[in-house]
Design a protein around this motif. Structure first.
Motif, PDB file in Angstrom:
ATOM      1  N   SER A 192       6.593  -5.193  -7.575  1.00 30.27           N
ATOM      2  CA  SER A 192       6.469  -5.007  -9.006  1.00 30.27           C
ATOM      3  C   SER A 192       5.199  -4.204  -9.276  1.00 30.27           C
ATOM      4  N   THR A 193       5.254  -3.331 -10.241  1.00 36.77           N
ATOM      5  CA  THR A 193       4.040  -2.578 -10.577  1.00 36.77           C
ATOM      6  C   THR A 193       3.823  -2.525 -12.080  1.00 36.77           C
ATOM      7  N   ASN A 194       2.564  -2.525 -12.446  1.00 33.95           N
ATOM      8  CA  ASN A 194       2.186  -2.502 -13.857  1.00 33.95           C
ATOM      9  C   ASN A 194       1.761  -1.098 -14.292  1.00 33.95           C
ATOM     10  N   ALA A 195       2.067  -0.105 -13.464  1.00 39.63           N
ATOM     11  CA  ALA A 195       1.541   1.243 -13.687  1.00 39.63           C
ATOM     12  C   ALA A 195       1.791   1.761 -15.108  1.00 39.63           C
ATOM     13  N   ALA A 196       2.987   1.556 -15.604  1.00 41.26           N
ATOM     14  CA  ALA A 196       3.318   2.113 -16.924  1.00 41.26           C
ATOM     15  C   ALA A 196       2.450   1.494 -18.015  1.00 41.26           C
ATOM     16  N   MET A 197       2.170   0.203 -17.878  1.00 39.24           N
ATOM     17  CA  MET A 197       1.370  -0.464 -18.907  1.00 39.24           C
ATOM     18  C   MET A 197      -0.089  -0.058 -18.831  1.00 39.24           C
ATOM     19  N   VAL A 198      -0.559   0.101 -17.597  1.00 34.38           N
ATOM     20  CA  VAL A 198      -1.958   0.480 -17.409  1.00 34.38           C
ATOM     21  C   VAL A 198      -2.242   1.832 -18.077  1.00 34.38           C
ATOM     22  N   ASP A 207      -7.154   8.315 -13.597  1.00 35.98           N
ATOM     23  CA  ASP A 207      -7.615   7.507 -12.476  1.00 35.98           C
ATOM     24  C   ASP A 207      -6.408   6.804 -11.852  1.00 35.98           C
ATOM     25  N   LEU A 208      -6.023   7.293 -10.686  1.00 30.63           N
ATOM     26  CA  LEU A 208      -4.781   6.792 -10.083  1.00 30.63           C
ATOM     27  C   LEU A 208      -4.980   5.501  -9.280  1.00 30.63           C
ATOM     28  N   THR A 209      -6.134   4.864  -9.434  1.00 30.59           N
ATOM     29  CA  THR A 209      -6.371   3.645  -8.655  1.00 30.59           C
ATOM     30  C   THR A 209      -6.300   2.390  -9.519  1.00 30.59           C
ATOM     31  N   ARG A 210      -6.013   2.560 -10.797  1.00 26.68           N
ATOM     32  CA  ARG A 210      -6.143   1.405 -11.685  1.00 26.68           C
ATOM     33  C   ARG A 210      -4.959   0.452 -11.645  1.00 26.68           C
ATOM     34  N   PHE A 211      -3.796   0.930 -11.241  1.00 27.07           N
ATOM     35  CA  PHE A 211      -2.610   0.058 -11.268  1.00 27.07           C
ATOM     36  C   PHE A 211      -2.449  -0.675  -9.936  1.00 27.07           C
ATOM     37  N   GLY A 242       1.918   9.087  -6.328  1.00 24.72           N
ATOM     38  CA  GLY A 242       2.529  10.399  -6.189  1.00 24.72           C
ATOM     39  C   GLY A 242       3.413  10.739  -7.376  1.00 24.72           C
ATOM     40  N   LEU A 243       4.201   9.789  -7.813  1.00 27.74           N
ATOM     41  CA  LEU A 243       5.068  10.007  -8.973  1.00 27.74           C
ATOM     42  C   LEU A 243       4.246  10.277 -10.224  1.00 27.74           C
ATOM     43  N   LEU A 244       3.144   9.507 -10.353  1.00 29.97           N
ATOM     44  CA  LEU A 244       2.274   9.701 -11.516  1.00 29.97           C
ATOM     45  C   LEU A 244       1.676  11.107 -11.493  1.00 29.97           C
ATOM     46  N   ALA A 245       1.280  11.551 -10.308  1.00 27.52           N
ATOM     47  CA  ALA A 245       0.711  12.892 -10.196  1.00 27.52           C
ATOM     48  C   ALA A 245       1.732  13.936 -10.647  1.00 27.52           C
ATOM     49  N   MET A 252       0.841  -1.191   0.000  1.00 33.12           N
ATOM     50  CA  MET A 252       0.000   0.000   0.000  1.00 33.12           C
ATOM     51  C   MET A 252       0.885   1.254   0.000  1.00 33.12           C
ATOM     52  N   ASP A 253       1.941   1.172   0.767  1.00 36.67           N
ATOM     53  CA  ASP A 253       2.893   2.268   0.849  1.00 36.67           C
ATOM     54  C   ASP A 253       3.425   2.630  -0.545  1.00 36.67           C
ATOM     55  N   PHE A 254       3.852   1.628  -1.274  1.00 40.21           N
ATOM     56  CA  PHE A 254       4.406   1.906  -2.603  1.00 40.21           C
ATOM     57  C   PHE A 254       3.316   2.244  -3.620  1.00 40.21           C
ATOM     58  N   GLN A 255       2.133   1.755  -3.375  1.00 38.23           N
ATOM     59  CA  GLN A 255       1.005   2.160  -4.211  1.00 38.23           C
ATOM     60  C   GLN A 255       0.856   3.681  -4.143  1.00 38.23           C
TER      61      GLN A 255
END
Length: 591
Positions: A47-53, A29-33, A13-16, A5-8
């Motif tokens: 691991s995060t899929n943020a960039a792909m999402v 929508d910052l909740t999708r990744f 924050g980085l995306l913002a 959750m911390d890294f989420q």
RNA sequence: GCACCCGUAGCUCAGCUGGAUAGAGCGCUGCCCUCCGAAGGCAGAGGCCAGGGGUUCGAAUCCCUUCGGGUGCGCCA
């Protein structure tokens, strides 16, 4: 402390920031990744899929997934507790954490007073969980046990996750079943007076458990109920019989380690024994809003109903709320249908302030779900939600052969018999080690086996072994303080072996497991997690057999031993928390 | 006929709400066990995720459909 959750939050924050820089659209929508543990541990810790999402959005802003991934990874790599963040595969960002993160996780466990992983849910609103709700007409049998254990564990899980939980039992003490109970008890009463009652007639409850009820009636009333018309004795006998059955059921629940906060009576809702008729009030309210009307139903398809009688009746417009047909509320004899009283009951929960309702039912009631959800929506004006968790039936086996169960003959296997034979922990854990909507074969012979084949034993053994390791450490270094709080000050950086790392990663996942299990309302995930943690602990312990330098107690290295005691203590604490959710004992030693 | 649930290794089941090469236990095969607890340990083989379409960068997972199982289908609860 939930590192996922911390890294989420950090990635959000980085995306913002990237949005601010104009490389992503403003409305994101910052909740999708997700941030999750990678399946392959060689990929790192997170691991995060943020960039792909957000690939599509990135493209729209003149960027692309790859660039976005690099930007996020660069931001993560700057964080003090991140060792490395790199883009991999189709655009995953793999994060390797510095060891200090796991040091902090262990400290959180050791200082947490058993609350590590607790209160992980952002939603702390009240939730009402109703489970068991067996008819008060006899002892509980194994079929009830699954719903009881599931509901109890679910309630504990939600409470641990931070919800305010009320555990409720709905007593079906109105309607025809309890009248049958009363007539059955009356027969036992006559028997206790010395009458020859011959065989129990078809349709009445034949079980011996009503014999003491008859005897108690004889003691209380002597022969004064004999010869009176049924209208006079039935209410009296019914009340005594229901009380006796509920006392028995409470004992059964206690044996199964299942608790409730509140027992609600269906009879009380109807007002037949005095008091307000809440069923009528609920129906009137719905009628005033046009949701209840007089009408006719089509005969149901499928199996033909012999005594079908076409009549105009009081119907609930459940089709307006997603049900297949409208549902009757008043029987042809003028009494309320079960559904009618159930509407009033659920309304009473809503009136008491619950907007989140959970009911645990047997799978044979599956056809009832839609209408009940329709009723909850109608009664609450769409504000409350009802989540019905269906438990599939249990097939009781002995050494691979099904155990016959026939309720009618009165010789069905009771819950008490099973608990007495295999123990409450085995019953609970085995029932929770299966998804609630999957059928369950429960083999009596297997669950008492004390071997690794038996998951109950395996997990409890891990806790006992952890406790044993601590006892061992205390013997070797009697001056060490091995309380959790003291162990939190150990030099935890010394835990650098790979199988120790595997345990640390699993411990760090516990808050995430609790969160997800609570959201999905699936306590079995906690059971599987406990088994996984036990496996990794046993595996590490076993490595010490071939590699003595990995053993928990190292006689010539006091600091190392202390650090490993902290690990062992953390494992037992997390296992104990998981087992507590499941309602299974965490023993200090196996016997 | 309709609704809901299910179909993943020989068996019993997970699969983190759409992610990377499909996971565990049992069973099977092979090796190991003088060693903090051997009521064992390690490793290996084993899969068209029921079939077919679709959605998407990406599907066991979401949608449609077929097949095959389970549970139900006024006035029982």
């Amino acid at each position: 402390m939930n590192i996922f959750m911390d890294f989420q939050r950090r990635v959000a924050g980085l995306l913002a920031g990237i949005v601010k820089a104009g490389n992503l659209p403003q409305t994101l929508d910052l909740t999708r990744f997700v941030v999750e543990p990678p399946r392959d541990p060689s990929h790192g810790d997170l691991s995060t899929n943020a960039a792909m999402v957000y690939a599509k959005e990135a493209k729209a802003a003149g960027s692309n997934a790859r660039t976005l991934a690099i930007e996020i990874a660069a931001g993560l790599a700057e964080q003090p507790d991140v060792d490395q963040a790199e883009v991999a595969g189709p655009g995953f960002i793999n994060i390797r954490l510095k060891p200090v993160v796991y040091t902090e996780v262990l400290r959180a466990v050791l200082n947490g007073d058993g609350r590590f992983g607790a209160s992980v849910q952002t939603d702390s609103s009240p939730v009402n969980v109703e489970y068991v709700s067996a008819n008060p007409t006899g002892p509980m049998h194994v079929g009830h046990a699954r719903g009881a254990v599931f509901g109890d564990a679910l309630a504990s899980l939600l409470a641990f996750a931070g919800r305010k939980v009320t555990r409720e039992y709905y007593i079906n003490d109105a309607g025809a079943q309890v009248d049958v109970l009363a007539r059955s008890a009356h027969l036992r009463y006559l028997q206790a007076l010395g009458d020859d009652i011959k065989a129990i007639p078809e349709g009445l409850y034949p079980g011996d458990y009503l014999v003491p009820v008859g005897e108690a009636l004889a003691r209380e009333f002597g022969a004064s109920l004999r010869g009176k018309p049924q209208e006079e004795w039935l209410p009296v006998v019914r009340a005594r019989a229901i009380d006796a059955m509920m006392a028995m059921i409470r004992e059964d629940l206690k044996a199964l380690n299942v608790v409730h906060d509140l027992f609600s009576s269906e009879r009380a809702l109807t007002g037949v024994d005095g008091g307000a008729d809440q069923v009528r009030a609920a129906i009137d309210d719905l009628r005033a809003r046009g949701i209840v009307y007089l009408g006719r139903l089509e005969p149901p398809k499928g199996a033909p109903i012999e005594d079908w009688e076409d009549r105009e009746q009081t119907l609930f417009r459940s089709t307006d709320f997603g049900d297949d047909v409208d549902r009757p509320l008043i029987k042809s004899d003028g009494g309320y249908t079960y559904f009618a009283t159930d509407i009033a009951y659920h309304k009473s929960k809503i009136d008491r302030g619950f907007l989140a309702l959970v009911d645990v039912w047997g799978a044979d009631h599956g056809g009832y779900v839609k209408r009940m959800q329709a009723a909850v929506a109608a009664v609450s004006n769409g504000k409350a939600t009802l989540d019905v968790r269906l438990c599939q039936l249990v097939r009781l086996m002995r050494a691979g052969e099904p155990v016959k169960m026939s309720k009618r003959s009165g010789d069905f296997v009771t819950l008490r018999e099973v608990v007495d034979e295999v123990g409450v922990d085995a019953v609970r854990f085995m029932m929770l080690l299966r998804k609630n909507d999957a059928p369950l074969d429960f083999d009596l012979a297997k669950v008492i086996e004390q071997s690794q084949d038996n998951p109950v034993f395996y997990v409890q053994y891990a806790h006992a072994r952890g406790s044993s390791v601590l006892r061992q450490g205390r013997t070797t270094f009697p001056d060490l303080d091995l309380s959790p709080k003291a162990l939190a000050n150990a030099n935890l950086a010394l835990l650098d072996d790979e199988s120790e790392g595997a345990i640390l990663r699993l411990i760090a996942q516990f808050p995430r497991i609790v969160d997800q299990a609570a959201t999905a309302r699936e306590p079995h995930r906690v059971a599987f997690y406990a088994h996984d943690l036990a496996t990794s602990f046993h595996a590490h312990w076993n490595r010490g057999k071939d590699l003595p330098h990995l053993r928990f107690v190292n006689e010539i290295n006091r600091d190392l031993t202390n650090a490993r005691m902290a690990l062992a203590s953390s494992v037992t604490l997390v296992l104990a928390a998981a087992l507590a959710i499941l309602g299974v004992k965490a023993p200090q030693e196996m016997r």
